[in-house]
Design a protein around this motif. Structure first.
Motif, PDB file in Angstrom:
ATOM      1  N   ILE A  61       2.009 -89.472 -58.283  1.00 57.55           N
ATOM      2  CA  ILE A  61       1.577 -89.776 -56.922  1.00 57.55           C
ATOM      3  C   ILE A  61       0.721 -91.034 -56.995  1.00 57.55           C
ATOM      4  CG2 ILE A  61       0.194 -89.008 -54.959  1.00 57.55           C
ATOM      5  CD1 ILE A  61       1.050 -86.173 -55.612  1.00 57.55           C
ATOM      6  N   ILE A  62       1.121 -92.060 -56.268  1.00 55.45           N
ATOM      7  CA  ILE A  62       0.465 -93.364 -56.334  1.00 55.45           C
ATOM      8  C   ILE A  62      -0.384 -93.547 -55.083  1.00 55.45           C
ATOM      9  CG2 ILE A  62       0.826 -95.852 -56.523  1.00 55.45           C
ATOM     10  CD1 ILE A  62       3.694 -95.083 -57.617  1.00 55.45           C
ATOM     11  N   VAL A  90      10.931 -94.200 -55.225  1.00 53.95           N
ATOM     12  CA  VAL A  90      10.025 -93.566 -54.267  1.00 53.95           C
ATOM     13  C   VAL A  90      10.707 -92.337 -53.671  1.00 53.95           C
ATOM     14  CG1 VAL A  90       8.729 -93.847 -52.135  1.00 53.95           C
ATOM     15  CG2 VAL A  90       8.896 -95.747 -53.765  1.00 53.95           C
ATOM     16  N   GLY A  91      10.029 -91.197 -53.760  1.00 50.13           N
ATOM     17  CA  GLY A  91      10.611 -89.961 -53.253  1.00 50.13           C
ATOM     18  C   GLY A  91      10.016 -89.488 -51.953  1.00 50.13           C
ATOM     19  N   ALA A  92       8.745 -89.812 -51.703  1.00 51.34           N
ATOM     20  CA  ALA A  92       8.090 -89.368 -50.472  1.00 51.34           C
ATOM     21  C   ALA A  92       7.033 -90.373 -50.069  1.00 51.34           C
ATOM     22  CB  ALA A  92       7.456 -87.985 -50.666  1.00 51.34           C
ATOM     23  N   VAL A  93       6.947 -90.615 -48.780  1.00 51.14           N
ATOM     24  CA  VAL A  93       5.939 -91.509 -48.210  1.00 51.14           C
ATOM     25  C   VAL A  93       5.092 -90.676 -47.252  1.00 51.14           C
ATOM     26  CG1 VAL A  93       5.536 -93.587 -46.854  1.00 51.14           C
ATOM     27  CG2 VAL A  93       7.512 -93.477 -48.395  1.00 51.14           C
ATOM     28  N   TYR A  94       3.797 -90.600 -47.485  1.00 49.19           N
ATOM     29  CA  TYR A  94       2.936 -89.687 -46.726  1.00 49.19           C
ATOM     30  C   TYR A  94       2.278 -90.385 -45.540  1.00 49.19           C
ATOM     31  CZ  TYR A  94       3.635 -86.884 -50.896  1.00 49.19           C
ATOM     32  OH  TYR A  94       4.206 -86.193 -51.926  1.00 49.19           O
ATOM     33  N   ARG A  95       2.017 -89.587 -44.503  1.00 50.98           N
ATOM     34  CA  ARG A  95       1.333 -90.089 -43.311  1.00 50.98           C
ATOM     35  C   ARG A  95      -0.168 -89.835 -43.358  1.00 50.98           C
ATOM     36  NH1 ARG A  95       5.321 -86.891 -41.226  1.00 50.98           N
ATOM     37  NH2 ARG A  95       3.733 -85.382 -40.546  1.00 50.98           N
ATOM     38  N   ASN A  96      -0.547 -88.670 -43.898  1.00 49.39           N
ATOM     39  CA  ASN A  96      -1.950 -88.259 -43.835  1.00 49.39           C
ATOM     40  C   ASN A  96      -2.817 -88.808 -44.961  1.00 49.39           C
ATOM     41  OD1 ASN A  96      -1.510 -86.785 -41.512  1.00 49.39           O
ATOM     42  ND2 ASN A  96      -1.126 -84.866 -42.597  1.00 49.39           N
ATOM     43  N   ALA A 101       4.917 -90.502 -53.388  1.00 51.45           N
ATOM     44  CA  ALA A 101       5.380 -89.835 -54.608  1.00 51.45           C
ATOM     45  C   ALA A 101       6.521 -90.658 -55.172  1.00 51.45           C
ATOM     46  CB  ALA A 101       5.838 -88.421 -54.298  1.00 51.45           C
ATOM     47  N   ALA A 102       6.519 -90.835 -56.462  1.00 48.06           N
ATOM     48  CA  ALA A 102       7.552 -91.672 -57.078  1.00 48.06           C
ATOM     49  C   ALA A 102       7.812 -91.220 -58.507  1.00 48.06           C
ATOM     50  CB  ALA A 102       7.138 -93.144 -57.058  1.00 48.06           C
ATOM     51  N   GLY A 278      11.255 -70.615 -59.411  1.00 47.68           N
ATOM     52  CA  GLY A 278       9.952 -70.428 -58.780  1.00 47.68           C
ATOM     53  C   GLY A 278       8.994 -71.577 -58.990  1.00 47.68           C
ATOM     54  N   GLN A 279       9.504 -72.763 -59.335  1.00 50.05           N
ATOM     55  CA  GLN A 279       8.659 -73.920 -59.580  1.00 50.05           C
ATOM     56  C   GLN A 279       8.842 -74.984 -58.498  1.00 50.05           C
ATOM     57  OE1 GLN A 279       9.509 -75.333 -63.582  1.00 50.05           O
ATOM     58  NE2 GLN A 279       7.633 -74.392 -64.308  1.00 50.05           N
ATOM     59  N   THR A 280       7.821 -75.812 -58.387  1.00 44.96           N
ATOM     60  CA  THR A 280       7.902 -76.988 -57.534  1.00 44.96           C
ATOM     61  C   THR A 280       6.931 -78.019 -58.080  1.00 44.96           C
ATOM     62  OG1 THR A 280       7.827 -77.789 -55.252  1.00 44.96           O
ATOM     63  CG2 THR A 280       6.111 -76.231 -55.905  1.00 44.96           C
ATOM     64  N   GLN A 281       6.790 -79.117 -57.382  1.00 43.48           N
ATOM     65  CA  GLN A 281       5.800 -80.127 -57.732  1.00 43.48           C
ATOM     66  C   GLN A 281       4.855 -80.328 -56.560  1.00 43.48           C
ATOM     67  OE1 GLN A 281       9.151 -82.389 -60.280  1.00 43.48           O
ATOM     68  NE2 GLN A 281       7.572 -83.727 -59.444  1.00 43.48           N
ATOM     69  N   MET A 282       3.622 -80.734 -56.876  1.00 46.50           N
ATOM     70  CA  MET A 282       2.615 -80.914 -55.847  1.00 46.50           C
ATOM     71  C   MET A 282       3.096 -81.861 -54.759  1.00 46.50           C
ATOM     72  SD  MET A 282      -1.386 -82.002 -56.263  1.00 46.50           S
ATOM     73  CE  MET A 282      -1.059 -83.722 -56.670  1.00 46.50           C
ATOM     74  N   SER A 283       3.785 -82.911 -55.141  1.00 43.24           N
ATOM     75  CA  SER A 283       4.257 -83.891 -54.154  1.00 43.24           C
ATOM     76  C   SER A 283       5.176 -83.252 -53.130  1.00 43.24           C
ATOM     77  CB  SER A 283       4.984 -85.038 -54.861  1.00 43.24           C
ATOM     78  OG  SER A 283       6.144 -84.564 -55.536  1.00 43.24           O
ATOM     79  N   VAL A 284       5.976 -82.285 -53.563  1.00 45.10           N
ATOM     80  CA  VAL A 284       6.908 -81.614 -52.657  1.00 45.10           C
ATOM     81  C   VAL A 284       6.138 -80.756 -51.658  1.00 45.10           C
ATOM     82  CG1 VAL A 284       8.899 -80.079 -52.515  1.00 45.10           C
ATOM     83  CG2 VAL A 284       8.673 -81.633 -54.458  1.00 45.10           C
ATOM     84  N   VAL A 285       5.105 -80.065 -52.132  1.00 48.69           N
ATOM     85  CA  VAL A 285       4.286 -79.245 -51.239  1.00 48.69           C
ATOM     86  C   VAL A 285       3.571 -80.129 -50.220  1.00 48.69           C
ATOM     87  CG1 VAL A 285       2.355 -77.622 -51.112  1.00 48.69           C
ATOM     88  CG2 VAL A 285       4.003 -77.449 -52.983  1.00 48.69           C
TER      89      VAL A 285
END
Length: 584
Positions: A61-62, A90-96, A101-102, A278-285
């Protein structure tokens, strides 16, 4: 927090041409028996653990620098363009939060670290489901339901414990009271493993859904090849908002109407973030949280976690609170300190108690704990046909039994044979390749290993007693891996265990029938009770702020420990009716 059931261990097979068993110093192996199976641990891509990327890139997460008055979204937009220009994916671009996430190579990470735009690069942590174990039978057997269904038969022990029926069915006629708070108009976002969308209990309940694993609009708890996931999210969602009178298959002694959730008219938002293991990554949450907000959620229910707080995660949870959302999270099942994100200051942490309001031995503790709720032997929805109703008979008796999670169903009969700890191929006394029912005392080895050992000796069904574990041994999760070949298996309580040991050698019969519900224990089950009660409060008073809802929940909780807030029970047991009366 222990993972649900993916303890996949061994592939044991014995295929010999002769009809008699092979024997060795290790014991007996029956010919032609296949027991157990390899479990491939799957990650977000369906094949690899979540942090292992086939292209060798590291998930991160950058974060980008911003001025005091600069909007996070505008900073993130320019930062995302710069990140992509380095070659990073880049996998996710956050608003808040000012972050993306990359997935980066070491060279790309070095370029980013040297940029004045980049404030920091955080590890994209692996988080997981906080399920624990299938519900185990209580020391005393439950009273068998009356033959004639009663209006309240859909009301589970946990539902009554948190006073939910007192809010919307005060006259106990099994019908929602007109004008009572039922969760109507409130959206609760369940960030979990997805949902069995076809389950009768959720017909008309799901307002929107998104699959962050497969990146589509079908958040069923299934993999890309159609295989079922763990059922974790389906169980959690049923506690919150299972519908009145919409029951699925409950088995020969179940209630036709199934069960009712705490807020039976609340709308569900389903965000699938957990993969088949049952796994994920913080960026996905974090992405799912922003999606929940965009869909109008008032409550976010998180029965998952792991890792540690980062600046990005703390800011993300604070932003949801500031924007009018209450995040409720499970405290964890290790018996140790409250885990993250439940321990985050913007999150309401929930521990577990049993039906007698005693702390569950697995429930994590700490001053971050806000409330407790039912989390032991909780009945709720499960993917259709993956639960199992068990009946056992031995001569003229019918000891109460509970199927192991993911056990095969069917009818099995045979002589009851003592297999001790099930820790070797010589553990079954008087084993026979003609078939028998194994009695095993769990704890010496994982359940899957004990199952494979006794099946190789000829067991066609297995009964796990509840004796004390051997010195130094920890009782494993009474659940079977989802992959492999297994015999039907059940657990019995201590009283039944004593009786079975006195009748070794008698003929035993097991019948396991597929149903759409199961009993599970864990703080994963406790958190959605609080989420549902919060939905009832917002249903009564839509203008409330998250802090006002939280204050009412905590001020009205039933104090179970030392006077006032304590690290074992927090403020106490959540109570819906009392909380409504404490609203400003």
């Amino acid at each position: 927090m222990r993972h649900w059931a993916f303890v996949g261990l061994l592939a044991l097979a014995a295929c010999a041409p002769e009809s008699s068993p092979r024997t060795s110093a290790q014991g007996q192996v029956c010919p032609g028996v296949v027991a157990g199976g390899m479990t491939v641990r799957q990650g977000l891509d369906g094949n690899q653990p979540s942090r292992v990327q086939e292209d060798g890139r590291e998930p991160v997460i950058i974060r980008f620098r911003r001025g005091d008055r600069t909007q996070a979204s505008s900073v993130t937009a320019s930062g995302a363009s710069f990140t992509a220009s380095t070659g990073a994916k880049v996998g996710a671009v956050y608003r808040n939060i000012p972050a993306v996430a990359a997935r980066v190579t070491p060279e790309e990470r070095l370029l980013l670290e040297r940029s004045p735009m980049v404030e920091s690069i955080e590890a994209d942590q692996v988080w997981g489901a906080l399920g624990l174990t299938p519900g185990l039978l209580a020391p005393l057997q439950r009273q068998v339901k009356a033959v004639t269904p009663m209006p309240e038969d859909e009301y589970t022990e946990g539902l009554r414990l948190v006073q939910a029926p007192d809010v919307w069915d005060a006259d106990r006629d099994g019908v929602l009271d007109v004008g009572a708070p039922t969760g109507e108009g409130v959206r609760v976002c369940v960030i979990d493993s997805g949902l069995d969308m076809g389950h009768p209990e959720f017909q008309g309940a799901v307002a929107a859904n998104h699959d962050f694993v497969d990146e589509d609009e079908d958040a069923n708890d299934r993999g890309a090849q159609g295989q079922w996931g763990q059922g974790h999210g389906t169980h959690v969602a049923g506690i919150i908002a299972a519908r009145v009178g919409h029951g699925g298959d409950t088995g020969p002694r179940g209630t036709p109407g199934g069960m009712v959730g705490v807020a039976p008219n609340a709308s569900l938002l389903i965000a699938r973030v957990l993969d088949l293991s049952g796994q994920t990554q913080m960026s996905v949450v974090l992405s799912a949280m922003e999606w929940c907000e965009s869909q109008g959620a008032r409550v976010v229910s998180l029965s998952l976690g792991g890792g540690n707080p980062t600046r990005s995660s703390v800011e993300a949870f604070r932003a949801l609170k500031d924007h009018g959302l209450l995040v409720v999270a499970a405290a964890g099942n290790q018996g140790g300190p409250v885990l993250y994100p439940a321990s985050d200051p913007s999150v309401l942490a929930v521990g577990a108690v049993d039906a007698n309001e005693r702390r569950a031995s697995f429930s994590n503790v700490g001053m971050e704990l806000a409330l407790v709720a039912p989390g032991v032997d909780v009945l709720s929805t499960f993917p259709r046909g993956l639960g199992a109703y068990a009946e056992m008979s031995l001569d003229d008796t019918s000891p109460m039994s509970r199927s192991l999670l993911y056990s095969p169903t069917g009818d099995t009969a045979g002589r009851l044979v003592d297999c001790g700890l099930g820790d070797s191929l010589a553990s079954c006394f008087e084993a026979s390749c003609d078939g028998f029912v194994a009695y095993v005392r769990p704890g010496a080895v994982p359940v899957s290993e004990a199952m494979a050992n006794v099946m190789m000796q000829g067991a066609r069904a297995v009964v796990f007693g509840s004796d004390e574990a051997p010195a130094g041994g920890a009782v494993d999760i009474l659940s079977l891996p989802r992959i492999g070949r297994w015999a039907p298996a059940v657990s019995v309580n201590q009283a039944a265990s004593t009786m079975l040991r006195e009748r070794l050698g008698a003929d035993a019969r097991l019948s396991l029938v597929p149903v759409d519900y199961t009993h599970v224990s864990g703080t994963s089950m406790a958190a959605p009770y609080v989420s549902g009660v919060a939905a009832l409060l917002w249903s009564a008073r839509p203008e409330l702020t998250p802090q006002q809802v939280r204050d009412a929940l905590e001020a009205s909780a039933k104090d179970l420990g030392t006077g006032g807030r304590d690290p074992v029970f927090g403020h106490g047991l959540v109570r819906a009716k009392d909380a409504l009366q404490r609203l400003p």
